[in-house]
Design an enzyme around this catalytic site. Structure first.
Site: not given
Length: 568
Positions: A159, A164
């Site tokens: 990932e 974010e």
């Protein structure tokens, strides 16, 4: 959004030049994009709505939302994609939740390249906007590629979190984070970096980028690199990034992002464009301006200073000396130091250095020959303080110490920088290269003992300090196994001054030559524990000191004397 083609090319040219020395491979060819022209529903040829709840009826990390395919949660308007998180009761798949949002999967997957996403990011408490990637082979029911390719569970699929916001609540608003999740580190991974934008991310567009090569993955904000992931050992545990990945865009609610504001109604991530670049045309341009010169020389090492430029952004250097070889890759246009270690003292060496790019194009002035003669190996580095870096930089520096016990060498480093948080350390072996996690002793002090060494041999090590927002690597230190440099005498007064008992249990008695003597005592990582001026007869209380090695320095009119003190 409709863009003028010339403006797009010029903007990417500027970005490429800005990042030329920051990323290892520059990707030039636009292979996939969505400019979000028009209005209404998203382009179903490019995007898939992922709405299926995981087993148990909740999304991961205790998130509170339903992801929907409703146009109220994802739509194109005025040339931009809007992903909208809303406070509203919504029932689907037998579960009722109080928030809705959208989670989009790109129907395009790729291996190696660069992604640029120009976006405005919501910052309301409890929102968790994300621009990220998963391996195309992820086994996740409901994902676009799952049915045909889902063979690997998370995190074996790998990932890549490009951006974010909202999950690092100790940081200010406008701080964005990137992270890597692999079998070697996932969940609360140590492989993280972040930076604070220079303007409000909710009301201003910023470009969030990821540059992915076979060698490393770098993250950029507005074309400036702030974090690079480059594990020394690349295997299935640390580097599942040798397979295709696809892009995800979403806003989660609550969970790791914390409590949702009771005043929350709705918020949007507004995306101007998504662009993916790769190199689709053959690279035929060879490196230019290649230079190789001699740097510092010791009794066991020679430093080579290397530089060349290449359109790919990376230059590979191959060094041959006798029957030995060394290879390393550096960013184009930046002079870098390559230290050849484990050499014999007082010996002449001839180094033949060649430069090429990753496509195999070679410099026209290959090879460059550099001659050097190592010095007599009279001293080694056992301990001290330094600030030199082989990668990035230090704001203050670090303490270092090497200590031999039998055939074991204990290596201790302390990071002195006060502007770093979440620090972990890895010991880097120079030849052959290897990386080992170090043990945290206290604060930012880390240690590692290497066993089975040959007394009299020369070893070379550096330390990588990884922290929130990046990493810094010390220079390599050469150490002769078995050396105890602190016993070196800087004056001839050793026989006239006395220090007893040694080893000491509680009190160390000093008989010195002057009525005024400056004494300092440090521990093995250089922390100063005693710093005072004493009379000729002095008793030093060490009863509270931990067992170990300490270094006593005496400075008076007769010179400087260094003594190693053993505390039982």
């Amino acid at each position: 959004m409709k863009k003028n083609t010339l403006q797009m090319l010029f903007a990417f040219f500027l970005a490429s030049q800005c990042c030329f020395a920051q990323v290892d491979v520059v990707y030039n060819d636009l292979v996939w994009s969505d400019e979000f022209d028009g209005n209404g529903a998203i382009n179903s040829n490019n995007w898939f709505h992922q709405t299926q709840l995981p087993a148990g009826g909740n999304w991961y990390n205790n998130e509170a939302q339903h992801y929907t395919n409703l146009e109220t949660n994802s739509f194109v308007d005025a040339g931009c994609l809007n992903i909208v998180a809303k406070k509203e009761s919504y029932t689907n798949q037998g579960f009722t939740k109080q928030y809705t949002s959208a989670r989009l999967n790109s129907k395009f997957a790729f291996k190696y390249g660069r992604i640029d996403v120009r976006a405005k990011i919501p910052v309301e408490a409890g929102t968790w906007p994300a621009i990220w990637m998963l391996g195309k082979n992820v086994n996740e029911d409901g994902g676009y590629f799952d049915a045909a390719y889902g063979t690997s569970n998370w995190p074996a699929c790998g990932e890549i979190d490009i951006m974010e916001h909202g999950i690092t609540r100790s940081k200010p608003i406008n701080y964005i984070q990137s992270a890597m999740h692999t079998p070697s580190s996932y969940g609360s991974t140590t492989n993280v970096g972040g930076t604070e934008a220079n303007s409000d991310i909710a009301n201003n567009y910023h470009i969030y980028s990821m540059n992915w090569s076979p060698n490393q993955i770098s993250f950029l904000l507005d074309n400036v690199v702030y974090y690079t992931y480059n594990p020394a050992v690349k295997d299935a545990s640390t580097w599942p990034f040798d397979k295709e990945q696809y892009l995800l865009l979403n806003i989660a609610m609550g969970g790791v992002a914390g409590t949702i504001s009771p005043d929350f109604v709705e918020s949007s991530m507004v995306i101007d464009y998504v662009r993916v670049y790769q190199n689709t045309t053959a690279d035929t341009q060879a490196p230019t301006n290649f230079t190789a010169t001699l740097g510092s020389v010791t009794g066991s090492s020679v430093e080579l200073l290397l530089n060349a430029t290449d359109n790919s952004g990376t230059v590979a250097y191959d060094v041959t000396y006798g029957a030995e070889t060394a290879s390393v890759s550096f960013a184009s246009g930046v002079q870098k130091s390559l230290v050849i270690t484990n050499l014999s003292p007082n010996t002449g060496y001839t180094f033949s250095v060649s430069a090429s790019d990753l496509s195999g194009n070679v410099s026209v002035n290959n090879p460059i020959v550099v001659n050097a003669t190592t010095t007599e190996n009279k001293t080694t580095e056992c301990g001290g303080t330094d600030s030199a870096a082989s990668q990035n930089s230090f704001s203050v520096g670090y303490n270092y110490a090497f200590e031999t016990t039998g055939t074991d060498v204990k290596i201790t480093f302390e990071l002195l920088d006060t502007d770093k948080s979440g620090v972990v350390a890895y010991l880097w072996k120079e030849t052959p290269f290897g990386e080992m996690a170090m043990t945290n002793v206290s604060g930012n002090i880390f240690t590692k003992t290497i066993t089975g060494q040959t007394v009299g041999s020369t070893i070379g090590y550096a330390v990588k300090f990884a922290y929130s927002g990046g990493l810094s690597v010390t220079k390599y230190f050469s150490y002769v196994v078995g050396s105890s440099c602190a016993l070196g005498l800087e004056s001839s007064n050793e026989s006239k001054q006395f220090y007893y008992p040694n080893p000491v249990e509680n009190k160390l008695y000093l008989q010195l030559l002057d009525d005024q003597n400056k004494i300092t005592m440090t521990n093995i990582v250089g922390q100063k524990l005693v710093d005072e001026t004493v009379k000729s007869s002095h008793t030093l209380d060490m009863s509270t000191f931990e067992s170990g090695i300490y270094f006593l320095k005496v400075n008076n009119s007769h010179g400087i004397q260094n003594i190693k003190i053993m505390k039982k």
